[in-house]
Design a protein around this motif. Structure first.
Motif, PDB file in Angstrom:
ATOM      1  N   LYS A   6      14.023 -10.394 -11.426  1.00  0.00           N
ATOM      2  CA  LYS A   6      12.149 -10.691 -11.831  1.00  0.00           C
ATOM      3  C   LYS A   6      12.449  -8.805 -12.193  1.00  0.00           C
ATOM      4  CE  LYS A   6      12.649 -14.442  -8.893  1.00  0.00           C
ATOM      5  NZ  LYS A   6      12.624 -15.046  -8.127  1.00  0.00           N
ATOM      6  N   MET A   7      13.485  -7.788 -11.620  1.00  0.00           N
ATOM      7  CA  MET A   7      11.743  -6.695 -11.231  1.00  0.00           C
ATOM      8  C   MET A   7      11.723  -5.940 -13.188  1.00  0.00           C
ATOM      9  SD  MET A   7      13.360  -2.719  -9.844  1.00  0.00           S
ATOM     10  CE  MET A   7      12.604  -3.701  -8.799  1.00  0.00           C
ATOM     11  N   ASN A   8      10.669  -5.443 -13.557  1.00  0.00           N
ATOM     12  CA  ASN A   8      10.224  -5.378 -15.050  1.00  0.00           C
ATOM     13  C   ASN A   8      10.164  -4.127 -14.527  1.00  0.00           C
ATOM     14  OD1 ASN A   8       9.301  -4.150 -17.538  1.00  0.00           O
ATOM     15  ND2 ASN A   8       7.684  -5.272 -17.166  1.00  0.00           N
ATOM     16  N   VAL A   9      10.928  -2.993 -14.966  1.00  0.00           N
ATOM     17  CA  VAL A   9      11.090  -1.603 -14.517  1.00  0.00           C
ATOM     18  C   VAL A   9      10.308  -0.336 -15.561  1.00  0.00           C
ATOM     19  CG1 VAL A   9      12.594   0.611 -13.849  1.00  0.00           C
ATOM     20  CG2 VAL A   9      13.454  -1.525 -13.580  1.00  0.00           C
ATOM     21  N   ASP A  10       9.634  -1.278 -16.372  1.00  0.00           N
ATOM     22  CA  ASP A  10       9.015  -0.443 -17.603  1.00  0.00           C
ATOM     23  C   ASP A  10       8.029  -0.650 -17.077  1.00  0.00           C
ATOM     24  OD1 ASP A  10      11.238   0.786 -18.988  1.00  0.00           O
ATOM     25  OD2 ASP A  10      10.793  -1.274 -19.936  1.00  0.00           O
ATOM     26  N   SER A  11       7.449  -1.168 -16.616  1.00  0.00           N
ATOM     27  CA  SER A  11       6.141  -0.978 -15.861  1.00  0.00           C
ATOM     28  C   SER A  11       5.452  -0.794 -14.840  1.00  0.00           C
ATOM     29  CB  SER A  11       5.300  -3.226 -16.243  1.00  0.00           C
ATOM     30  OG  SER A  11       6.499  -3.367 -14.636  1.00  0.00           O
ATOM     31  N   LEU A  12       6.618  -0.113 -14.258  1.00  0.00           N
ATOM     32  CA  LEU A  12       6.287   0.021 -12.040  1.00  0.00           C
ATOM     33  C   LEU A  12       5.852   1.809 -12.451  1.00  0.00           C
ATOM     34  CD1 LEU A  12       9.679  -0.884 -10.869  1.00  0.00           C
ATOM     35  CD2 LEU A  12       7.780  -1.666 -10.491  1.00  0.00           C
ATOM     36  N   VAL A  13       5.599   2.183 -11.430  1.00  0.00           N
ATOM     37  CA  VAL A  13       4.794   3.797 -11.644  1.00  0.00           C
ATOM     38  C   VAL A  13       5.040   4.469 -11.096  1.00  0.00           C
ATOM     39  CG1 VAL A  13       2.309   2.728 -12.126  1.00  0.00           C
ATOM     40  CG2 VAL A  13       2.864   3.124  -9.907  1.00  0.00           C
ATOM     41  N   ALA A  14       5.814   4.021 -10.215  1.00  0.00           N
ATOM     42  CA  ALA A  14       7.205   4.570  -9.046  1.00  0.00           C
ATOM     43  C   ALA A  14       8.081   3.958  -9.213  1.00  0.00           C
ATOM     44  CB  ALA A  14       6.459   5.698  -7.603  1.00  0.00           C
ATOM     45  N   ILE A  15       9.445   4.352  -8.166  1.00  0.00           N
ATOM     46  CA  ILE A  15      10.342   3.848  -7.476  1.00  0.00           C
ATOM     47  C   ILE A  15      10.483   4.724  -6.081  1.00  0.00           C
ATOM     48  CG2 ILE A  15      12.680   3.036  -7.059  1.00  0.00           C
ATOM     49  CD1 ILE A  15      12.600   2.564  -9.733  1.00  0.00           C
ATOM     50  N   ASP A  16       9.593   4.326  -4.678  1.00  0.00           N
ATOM     51  CA  ASP A  16       9.880   4.810  -3.637  1.00  0.00           C
ATOM     52  C   ASP A  16      11.381   4.272  -3.002  1.00  0.00           C
ATOM     53  OD1 ASP A  16      10.301   5.736  -0.945  1.00  0.00           O
ATOM     54  OD2 ASP A  16       7.837   4.549  -0.501  1.00  0.00           O
ATOM     55  N   VAL A  17      12.509   5.098  -2.983  1.00  0.00           N
ATOM     56  CA  VAL A  17      13.854   4.964  -2.651  1.00  0.00           C
ATOM     57  C   VAL A  17      14.133   4.946  -0.889  1.00  0.00           C
ATOM     58  CG1 VAL A  17      15.005   5.491  -4.815  1.00  0.00           C
ATOM     59  CG2 VAL A  17      14.568   7.381  -2.560  1.00  0.00           C
ATOM     60  N   HIS A  18      12.931   5.012  -0.298  1.00  0.00           N
ATOM     61  CA  HIS A  18      13.227   5.142   1.387  1.00  0.00           C
ATOM     62  C   HIS A  18      11.789   4.472   1.623  1.00  0.00           C
ATOM     63  CE1 HIS A  18      15.603   7.790   4.499  1.00  0.00           C
ATOM     64  NE2 HIS A  18      14.301   7.264   5.262  1.00  0.00           N
ATOM     65  N   ALA A  19      12.646   3.555   2.671  1.00  0.00           N
ATOM     66  CA  ALA A  19      11.109   2.477   3.069  1.00  0.00           C
ATOM     67  C   ALA A  19      12.046   1.550   4.366  1.00  0.00           C
ATOM     68  CB  ALA A  19      10.212   1.482   2.399  1.00  0.00           C
ATOM     69  N   HIS A  20      11.295   1.735   5.418  1.00  0.00           N
ATOM     70  CA  HIS A  20      12.172   0.853   6.605  1.00  0.00           C
ATOM     71  C   HIS A  20      11.672  -0.851   7.347  1.00  0.00           C
ATOM     72  CE1 HIS A  20      14.421   4.798   8.380  1.00  0.00           C
ATOM     73  NE2 HIS A  20      13.797   5.350   7.163  1.00  0.00           N
ATOM     74  N   ALA A  21      12.902  -1.680   7.083  1.00  0.00           N
ATOM     75  CA  ALA A  21      12.064  -2.822   7.475  1.00  0.00           C
ATOM     76  C   ALA A  21      12.208  -2.245   8.850  1.00  0.00           C
ATOM     77  CB  ALA A  21      13.358  -3.517   7.244  1.00  0.00           C
ATOM     78  N   GLU A  22      11.039  -1.899   9.552  1.00  0.00           N
ATOM     79  CA  GLU A  22      11.400  -2.237  11.252  1.00  0.00           C
ATOM     80  C   GLU A  22      10.975  -3.145  11.953  1.00  0.00           C
ATOM     81  OE1 GLU A  22       8.873   1.327  12.655  1.00  0.00           O
ATOM     82  OE2 GLU A  22      10.504   2.839  11.562  1.00  0.00           O
ATOM     83  N   VAL A  23      10.692  -4.346  11.697  1.00  0.00           N
ATOM     84  CA  VAL A  23      10.170  -5.845  12.509  1.00  0.00           C
ATOM     85  C   VAL A  23      10.984  -6.608  11.533  1.00  0.00           C
ATOM     86  CG1 VAL A  23       8.767  -4.517  13.187  1.00  0.00           C
ATOM     87  CG2 VAL A  23       7.962  -5.464  11.456  1.00  0.00           C
ATOM     88  N   SER A  24      11.928  -7.174  12.258  1.00  0.00           N
ATOM     89  CA  SER A  24      11.805  -8.880  12.052  1.00  0.00           C
ATOM     90  C   SER A  24      10.762 -10.157  11.603  1.00  0.00           C
ATOM     91  CB  SER A  24      12.883  -9.844  12.676  1.00  0.00           C
ATOM     92  OG  SER A  24      12.933 -11.093  12.537  1.00  0.00           O
ATOM     93  N   GLU A  25      11.093 -10.676  10.749  1.00  0.00           N
ATOM     94  CA  GLU A  25       9.813 -12.052  10.842  1.00  0.00           C
ATOM     95  C   GLU A  25       9.555 -12.723  12.191  1.00  0.00           C
ATOM     96  OE1 GLU A  25       8.692 -13.812   6.773  1.00  0.00           O
ATOM     97  OE2 GLU A  25      10.917 -12.943   6.371  1.00  0.00           O
ATOM     98  N   LYS A  26      11.543 -12.735  12.654  1.00  0.00           N
ATOM     99  CA  LYS A  26      11.735 -14.020  14.071  1.00  0.00           C
ATOM    100  C   LYS A  26      11.054 -13.366  15.333  1.00  0.00           C
ATOM    101  CE  LYS A  26      15.017 -16.210  11.686  1.00  0.00           C
ATOM    102  NZ  LYS A  26      16.600 -15.999  12.045  1.00  0.00           N
TER     103      LYS A  26
END
Length: 295
Positions: A6-26
């Motif tokens: 589903k990713m349209n790479v051409d339309s993206l302005v940037a790709i952040d390669v370092h983001a933390h998932a710090e909390v669970s939905e649970k």
């Protein structure tokens, strides 16, 4: 599962390669007690709520950006369970237009971690694995981690290593038990030698070992550097120089969100003397190639 469908790479302005998932939905969190409070104080985030992975997707979608998302599994060293990799991978699959899943794996878990790596990559299309030597209390060149690297090299999946000082445990008595010695990038140089087909990312300006990181990335063809964890206005001059020249195809935009906002990072990056032809490489093109998003 093709998480990139589903990713349209051409339309993206940037790709952040370092983001933390710090909390669970649970409700669970990736850090507890003194380690969390130390990180909050270090990044001036005391009292701020961390986003869930679906909330991170909305955040990046609003900015027409994509992000690599992961947790850190340091359960053996800290006794604290991580945010589940399966939960993160599924949430990324549900938001595959903007999120790219990495896994956080604990090398002390041995064959169980090796099995988990292969399963997450094959079932969810996980695109990399995050290691935090300080928090996990291991040297990257410790042979007990080599089974994991073998799988990642076989499947051509990047290993991302925290390098340099960490905000986790900063200011806490004894640093909360977190030892800085593990994060010298020269230990990753051994990994790059022993696994020449393994793509590697050295996370962060590697204070106090910035020159070591630049040397490793210049010498080993599959070693990259992400620029997360610092505002660009604080980058050492030699890092800016190498990003502009010898490492222009191997340096990656990363923020460290939610610890540092990509908005702040990008605003400060605009003020750096980066060549016009190099900026798009750092902000997106290098990540597209490294992560195989153009396949």
């Amino acid at each position: 599962m093709d998480v990139m469908a589903k990713m349209n790479v051409d339309s993206l302005v940037a790709i952040d390669v370092h983001a933390h998932a710090e909390v669970s939905e649970k409700g669970g969190e990736s850090l507890s007690g003194a380690l969390k409070s130390g990180a909050d104080d270090y990044f001036k985030l005391a009292g701020q709520r961390r986003p869930t992975v679906p909330e991170m997707a909305a955040f990046y979608r609003e900015r027409n950006m994509a992000a690599v998302v992961f947790t850190v599994d340091a359960e053996t060293a800290t006794g604290h369970p991580p945010v589940p990799n399966d939960e993160i991978a599924q949430a990324c699959a549900d938001n595959a237009d903007v999120l790219i899943p990495f896994a956080g794996l604990d090398p002390w878990k041995g064959k169980a971690a090796v099995r988990q790596a292969r399963r997450l990559i094959e079932e969810y299309g996980v695109r990399g694995v995050k290691f935090h030597p300080n928090l996990q209390a291991f040297f990257p060149n410790d042979r007990m981690a080599y089974g994991l690297y073998e799988v990642l090299e076989e499947l051509r999946v990047p290993a991302l290593f925290h390098t340099g000082q960490t905000g986790i445990g900063a200011g806490v008595p004894g640093g909360g038990g977190v030892r800085l010695k593990y994060s010298n990038p020269l230990y990753v140089d051994d990994v790059a030698v022993d696994f020449p087909g393994l793509p590697i990312i050295l996370a962060h300006p590697s204070f106090p070992w910035q020159d070591e990181a630049l040397a490793v990335a210049t010498h080993k063809p599959r070693v990259h550097i992400d620029l997360s964890g610092w505002s660009p206005k604080y980058f050492p001059p030699q890092l800016v120089q190498y990003a502009n020249t010898l490492l222009k195809d191997k340096v990656l935009f990363g923020s460290d969100y939610p610890l540092i906002s990509p908005d702040r990072w990008l605003a400060d990056f605009e003020k750096l003397p980066i060549k016009d032809e190099v900026r798009p490489k750092i902000l997106k093109d290098n990540a597209v190639r490294l992560l195989g998003l153009d396949a």
